[in-house]
Design a protein around this motif. Structure first.
Motif, PDB file in Angstrom:
ATOM      1  N   HIS A   1       0.833  -1.216   0.000  1.00 54.23           N
ATOM      2  CA  HIS A   1       0.000   0.000   0.000  1.00 54.23           C
ATOM      3  C   HIS A   1       0.865   1.263   0.000  1.00 54.23           C
ATOM      4  O   HIS A   1       0.618   2.210   0.750  1.00 54.23           O
ATOM      5  CB  HIS A   1      -0.970   0.000   1.177  1.00 54.23           C
ATOM      6  N   GLY A   2       1.918   1.244  -0.819  1.00 58.38           N
ATOM      7  CA  GLY A   2       2.783   2.397  -0.961  1.00 58.38           C
ATOM      8  C   GLY A   2       3.891   2.484   0.080  1.00 58.38           C
ATOM      9  O   GLY A   2       4.746   3.357   0.009  1.00 58.38           O
ATOM     10  N   PHE A   3       3.923   1.589   1.055  1.00 59.98           N
ATOM     11  CA  PHE A   3       4.940   1.593   2.110  1.00 59.98           C
ATOM     12  C   PHE A   3       6.015   0.591   1.735  1.00 59.98           C
ATOM     13  O   PHE A   3       5.720  -0.558   1.437  1.00 59.98           O
ATOM     14  CB  PHE A   3       4.313   1.207   3.453  1.00 59.98           C
ATOM     15  N   ASN A   4       7.282   1.037   1.761  1.00 59.48           N
ATOM     16  CA  ASN A   4       8.376   0.140   1.409  1.00 59.48           C
ATOM     17  C   ASN A   4       9.496   0.216   2.443  1.00 59.48           C
ATOM     18  O   ASN A   4       9.367   0.910   3.455  1.00 59.48           O
ATOM     19  CB  ASN A   4       8.890   0.443  -0.002  1.00 59.48           C
ATOM     20  N   ALA A   5      10.585  -0.497   2.193  1.00 60.65           N
ATOM     21  CA  ALA A   5      11.699  -0.546   3.142  1.00 60.65           C
ATOM     22  C   ALA A   5      12.318   0.838   3.355  1.00 60.65           C
ATOM     23  O   ALA A   5      12.828   1.137   4.433  1.00 60.65           O
ATOM     24  CB  ALA A   5      12.754  -1.539   2.669  1.00 60.65           C
ATOM     25  N   HIS A   6      12.260   1.706   2.356  1.00 61.30           N
ATOM     26  CA  HIS A   6      12.795   3.064   2.512  1.00 61.30           C
ATOM     27  C   HIS A   6      11.963   3.868   3.514  1.00 61.30           C
ATOM     28  O   HIS A   6      12.504   4.666   4.285  1.00 61.30           O
ATOM     29  CB  HIS A   6      12.840   3.779   1.161  1.00 61.30           C
ATOM     30  N   HIS A   7      10.656   3.647   3.522  1.00 61.17           N
ATOM     31  CA  HIS A   7       9.803   4.327   4.499  1.00 61.17           C
ATOM     32  C   HIS A   7      10.081   3.806   5.908  1.00 61.17           C
ATOM     33  O   HIS A   7      10.080   4.576   6.873  1.00 61.17           O
ATOM     34  CB  HIS A   7       8.323   4.145   4.145  1.00 61.17           C
ATOM     35  N   LEU A   8      10.335   2.502   6.020  1.00 67.53           N
ATOM     36  CA  LEU A   8      10.703   1.951   7.324  1.00 67.53           C
ATOM     37  C   LEU A   8      12.010   2.573   7.812  1.00 67.53           C
ATOM     38  O   LEU A   8      12.142   2.918   8.988  1.00 67.53           O
ATOM     39  CB  LEU A   8      10.830   0.428   7.243  1.00 67.53           C
ATOM     40  N   ARG A   9      12.967   2.735   6.904  1.00 67.41           N
ATOM     41  CA  ARG A   9      14.233   3.382   7.264  1.00 67.41           C
ATOM     42  C   ARG A   9      13.990   4.787   7.814  1.00 67.41           C
ATOM     43  O   ARG A   9      14.575   5.185   8.822  1.00 67.41           O
ATOM     44  CB  ARG A   9      15.162   3.458   6.049  1.00 67.41           C
ATOM     45  N   GLU A  10      13.110   5.559   7.185  1.00 70.39           N
ATOM     46  CA  GLU A  10      12.827   6.918   7.656  1.00 70.39           C
ATOM     47  C   GLU A  10      12.126   6.914   9.008  1.00 70.39           C
ATOM     48  O   GLU A  10      12.378   7.775   9.849  1.00 70.39           O
ATOM     49  CB  GLU A  10      12.006   7.682   6.620  1.00 70.39           C
ATOM     50  N   LEU A  11      11.256   5.946   9.231  1.00 67.61           N
ATOM     51  CA  LEU A  11      10.611   5.794  10.540  1.00 67.61           C
ATOM     52  C   LEU A  11      11.660   5.513  11.612  1.00 67.61           C
ATOM     53  O   LEU A  11      11.681   6.160  12.664  1.00 67.61           O
ATOM     54  CB  LEU A  11       9.584   4.658  10.476  1.00 67.61           C
ATOM     55  N   VAL A  12      12.549   4.566  11.327  1.00 67.77           N
ATOM     56  CA  VAL A  12      13.592   4.199  12.295  1.00 67.77           C
ATOM     57  C   VAL A  12      14.567   5.359  12.501  1.00 67.77           C
ATOM     58  O   VAL A  12      14.966   5.657  13.636  1.00 67.77           O
ATOM     59  CB  VAL A  12      14.332   2.920  11.841  1.00 67.77           C
ATOM     60  N   ARG A  13      14.927   6.058  11.428  1.00 69.63           N
ATOM     61  CA  ARG A  13      15.854   7.190  11.552  1.00 69.63           C
ATOM     62  C   ARG A  13      15.229   8.310  12.399  1.00 69.63           C
ATOM     63  O   ARG A  13      15.882   8.876  13.272  1.00 69.63           O
ATOM     64  CB  ARG A  13      16.237   7.723  10.177  1.00 69.63           C
ATOM     65  N   GLY A  14      13.966   8.627  12.141  1.00 71.28           N
ATOM     66  CA  GLY A  14      13.285   9.647  12.937  1.00 71.28           C
ATOM     67  C   GLY A  14      13.240   9.261  14.402  1.00 71.28           C
ATOM     68  O   GLY A  14      13.491  10.088  15.287  1.00 71.28           O
ATOM     69  N   PHE A  15      12.945   7.991  14.672  1.00 72.19           N
ATOM     70  CA  PHE A  15      12.912   7.489  16.047  1.00 72.19           C
ATOM     71  C   PHE A  15      14.279   7.620  16.705  1.00 72.19           C
ATOM     72  O   PHE A  15      14.406   8.170  17.796  1.00 72.19           O
ATOM     73  CB  PHE A  15      12.445   6.034  16.069  1.00 72.19           C
ATOM     74  N   ALA A  16      15.310   7.095  16.061  1.00 70.46           N
ATOM     75  CA  ALA A  16      16.650   7.078  16.653  1.00 70.46           C
ATOM     76  C   ALA A  16      17.171   8.483  16.910  1.00 70.46           C
ATOM     77  O   ALA A  16      17.737   8.759  17.979  1.00 70.46           O
ATOM     78  CB  ALA A  16      17.608   6.317  15.738  1.00 70.46           C
ATOM     79  N   ASN A  17      16.986   9.382  15.952  1.00 71.19           N
ATOM     80  CA  ASN A  17      17.470  10.753  16.119  1.00 71.19           C
ATOM     81  C   ASN A  17      16.782  11.463  17.275  1.00 71.19           C
ATOM     82  O   ASN A  17      17.411  12.213  18.016  1.00 71.19           O
ATOM     83  CB  ASN A  17      17.277  11.545  14.830  1.00 71.19           C
ATOM     84  N   SER A  18      15.495  11.244  17.433  1.00 75.61           N
ATOM     85  CA  SER A  18      14.746  11.949  18.476  1.00 75.61           C
ATOM     86  C   SER A  18      14.875  11.290  19.845  1.00 75.61           C
ATOM     87  O   SER A  18      14.812  11.968  20.861  1.00 75.61           O
ATOM     88  CB  SER A  18      13.270  12.040  18.082  1.00 75.61           C
ATOM     89  N   ALA A  19      15.063   9.965  19.871  1.00 76.39           N
ATOM     90  CA  ALA A  19      15.196   9.260  21.150  1.00 76.39           C
ATOM     91  C   ALA A  19      16.628   9.253  21.658  1.00 76.39           C
ATOM     92  O   ALA A  19      16.866   9.002  22.837  1.00 76.39           O
ATOM     93  CB  ALA A  19      14.693   7.822  21.008  1.00 76.39           C
ATOM     94  N   GLY A  20      17.592   9.511  20.770  1.00 73.82           N
ATOM     95  CA  GLY A  20      18.992   9.406  21.170  1.00 73.82           C
ATOM     96  C   GLY A  20      19.402   7.949  21.311  1.00 73.82           C
ATOM     97  O   GLY A  20      19.974   7.546  22.320  1.00 73.82           O
ATOM     98  N   VAL A  21      19.112   7.161  20.284  1.00 71.26           N
ATOM     99  CA  VAL A  21      19.352   5.722  20.319  1.00 71.26           C
ATOM    100  C   VAL A  21      20.168   5.319  19.086  1.00 71.26           C
ATOM    101  O   VAL A  21      19.918   5.825  17.990  1.00 71.26           O
ATOM    102  CB  VAL A  21      18.010   4.944  20.332  1.00 71.26           C
ATOM    103  N   THR A  22      21.125   4.445  19.281  1.00 72.10           N
ATOM    104  CA  THR A  22      21.838   3.826  18.170  1.00 72.10           C
ATOM    105  C   THR A  22      21.059   2.582  17.763  1.00 72.10           C
ATOM    106  O   THR A  22      20.716   1.754  18.617  1.00 72.10           O
ATOM    107  CB  THR A  22      23.271   3.438  18.586  1.00 72.10           C
TER     108      THR A  22
END
Length: 193
Positions: free
Chosen positions: A128-149
């Motif tokens: 439905h238009g969601f791919n691995a690149h969108h998952l990467r952006e979700l994870v990147r947004g999470f990690a950057n804002s949470a301060g997580v590697t």
């Protein structure tokens, strides 16, 4: 002491509200307006055993990219608040998760230093238009804002749905492990995370 956090982010592209409780067990409602994104976030809730409420809307007429990225940013901000000074947490977590032909591996460090290594390459299909690149952006947004590697690897896989879902389940289990209170001190020789 409650380990919970709430955060709201509103832009001209999205509006997202997240409430997280690290110790509540799997509970809450996830509704972003994109069915597959909701499905992935429900995996985080269930397999991370977090109380998680997410309400969001986004410019899906453009793409799911903004909604995925901003959900990650908002989710990470709420996690950062829930973690507080990170005193007593295990800090590290990792999980291997299989899903049929797919095997995903995720390792996290609640270091306070955001970094993402994301290697589900070669999966160009979408759900439905969601791919691995969108998952990467979700994870990147999470990690950057949470301060997580966060390190995400797909050891084996063919089908995009399975790759995304296994990676999210592995992230959930790794975060659960890392956020457990297992000690009486701060897990760092620096004295700060």
């Amino acid at each position: 002491m409650a380990r919970s956090g709430e955060f709201r982010r509103s832009t001209e592209e999205t509006t997202i509200e997240v409430a997280v409780d690290l110790d509540a067990g799997p509970a809450g409602t996830v509704a972003t307006g994109h069915g597959f994104l909701d499905h992935l976030l429900a995996q985080l809730q269930r397999h991370g055993r977090f109380g998680l409420d997410i309400a969001g809307t986004g410019d899906l007429e453009v793409d799911v990219h903004h909604l995925a990225e901003d959900t990650g940013i908002t989710l990470g901000s709420a996690f950062r608040l829930a973690l507080g000074d990170r005193h007593g947490v295990a800090r590290y977590g990792q999980a291997f998760v299989p899903m049929d032909e797919t095997l995903a591996h995720v390792v996290v460090d609640l270091s306070g230093r955001p970094f993402v290594a994301f290697d589900p390459s070669g999966f160009e299909g979408s759900v439905h238009g969601f791919n691995a690149h969108h998952l990467r952006e979700l994870v990147r947004g999470f990690a950057n804002s949470a301060g997580v590697t966060v390190h995400v690897r797909v050891v084996a896989g063919l089908e995009t749905h399975h790759v995304c879902e296994a990676a999210m389940k592995a992230l959930a289990r790794a975060l659960y492990e890392a956020t457990r209170l297992t000690r009486d001190d701060l897990p760092s020789t620096k004295g700060v995370l």
